[in-house]
Motif scaffolding. Structure first.
Motif, PDB file in Angstrom:
ATOM      1  N   ALA A 130       0.852  -1.183   0.000  1.00  0.00           N
ATOM      2  CA  ALA A 130       0.000   0.000   0.000  1.00  0.00           C
ATOM      3  C   ALA A 130       0.892   1.239   0.000  1.00  0.00           C
ATOM      4  CB  ALA A 130      -0.894   0.001   1.235  1.00  0.00           C
ATOM      5  N   HIS A 131       0.425   2.288  -0.654  1.00  0.00           N
ATOM      6  CA  HIS A 131       1.190   3.538  -0.683  1.00  0.00           C
ATOM      7  C   HIS A 131       1.439   4.053   0.738  1.00  0.00           C
ATOM      8  CE1 HIS A 131       2.795   7.269  -2.204  1.00  0.00           C
ATOM      9  NE2 HIS A 131       1.902   7.957  -1.530  1.00  0.00           N
ATOM     10  N   ALA A 132       0.508   3.798   1.637  1.00  0.00           N
ATOM     11  CA  ALA A 132       0.646   4.240   3.030  1.00  0.00           C
ATOM     12  C   ALA A 132       1.838   3.583   3.732  1.00  0.00           C
ATOM     13  CB  ALA A 132      -0.636   3.941   3.802  1.00  0.00           C
ATOM     14  N   GLU A 133       2.332   2.467   3.205  1.00  0.00           N
ATOM     15  CA  GLU A 133       3.474   1.756   3.800  1.00  0.00           C
ATOM     16  C   GLU A 133       4.820   2.234   3.254  1.00  0.00           C
ATOM     17  OE1 GLU A 133       3.242  -0.176   6.339  1.00  0.00           O
ATOM     18  OE2 GLU A 133       1.068  -0.405   6.364  1.00  0.00           O
ATOM     19  N   LEU A 134       4.798   3.165   2.299  1.00  0.00           N
ATOM     20  CA  LEU A 134       6.031   3.689   1.706  1.00  0.00           C
ATOM     21  C   LEU A 134       6.762   4.571   2.713  1.00  0.00           C
ATOM     22  CD1 LEU A 134       7.859   4.132  -0.806  1.00  0.00           C
ATOM     23  CD2 LEU A 134       6.364   6.048  -1.391  1.00  0.00           C
ATOM     24  N   ILE A 135       8.034   4.263   2.945  1.00  0.00           N
ATOM     25  CA  ILE A 135       8.856   5.044   3.871  1.00  0.00           C
ATOM     26  C   ILE A 135       9.748   6.012   3.107  1.00  0.00           C
ATOM     27  CG2 ILE A 135      10.703   4.924   5.595  1.00  0.00           C
ATOM     28  CD1 ILE A 135       9.616   2.121   6.329  1.00  0.00           C
ATOM     29  N   SER A 136      10.395   5.515   2.034  1.00  0.00           N
ATOM     30  CA  SER A 136      11.349   6.349   1.305  1.00  0.00           C
ATOM     31  C   SER A 136      11.470   5.913  -0.148  1.00  0.00           C
ATOM     32  CB  SER A 136      12.722   6.271   1.974  1.00  0.00           C
ATOM     33  OG  SER A 136      13.684   6.973   1.220  1.00  0.00           O
ATOM     34  N   LYS A 137      11.679   6.914  -1.014  1.00  0.00           N
ATOM     35  CA  LYS A 137      11.936   6.659  -2.435  1.00  0.00           C
ATOM     36  C   LYS A 137      13.419   6.835  -2.758  1.00  0.00           C
ATOM     37  CE  LYS A 137       7.461   8.383  -4.053  1.00  0.00           C
ATOM     38  NZ  LYS A 137       6.821   9.362  -4.959  1.00  0.00           N
TER      39      LYS A 137
END
Length: 137
Positions: free
Chosen positions: A45-52
């Motif tokens: 999920a996008h909500a679980e993205l920490i860093s790009k």
């Protein structure tokens, strides 16, 4: 009168591996998520993205707090750009493509925040569900 009996042997005696059924996890419809580019199984999920701001072996990669439909191989020590880590390759449970890795252990204190987190390389994922072309952050 003679009767012939056919003896059936239990297949477990032949050590044939049992095929396990894989159950695919679907993230909520309409929620922005990332999916496997090869089979379109939901991965995070996008909500679980920490860093790009991560680098994988095939280019840019994202760091996630949690993932779904992902299997994990055995951990091994690797020297990465940020130092020595114990990592385990992760793969799509549906199509078995290697996606990135999971940080099992960081040896440097400044890298401890990565432990238990997942790297997925952009080369192996696509954006799915509810992405607005004007706002794709």
């Amino acid at each position: 009168m003679h009767f012939r009996m056919k003896v059936l042997e239990n297949s477990s005696k032949h050590n044939t591996p049992k095929k396990q059924k894989t159950f695919q996890h679907y993230l909520p419809a309409g929620d922005r998520c990332y999916s496997c580019i090869h089979c379109r199984a939901n991965l995070a999920a996008h909500a679980e993205l920490i860093s790009k701001s991560f680098q994988g072996s095939q280019g840019k990669a994202y760091l996630f707090n949690a993932v779904v439909n992902v299997g994990c191989g055995p951990a091994e020590e690797r020297v990465l750009l940020t130092g020595l880590h114990a990592v385990a390759d992760i793969y799509c449970e549906i199509c078995k493509t290697t996606l990135g890795w999971k940080y099992e252990h960081a040896f440097e204190s400044s890298q401890k925040y990565k432990e238990g987190k997942f790297i997925i390389e952009l080369a192996h994922m696509v954006k799915d569900n509810g992405w607005d072309e004007q706002n794709d952050s």
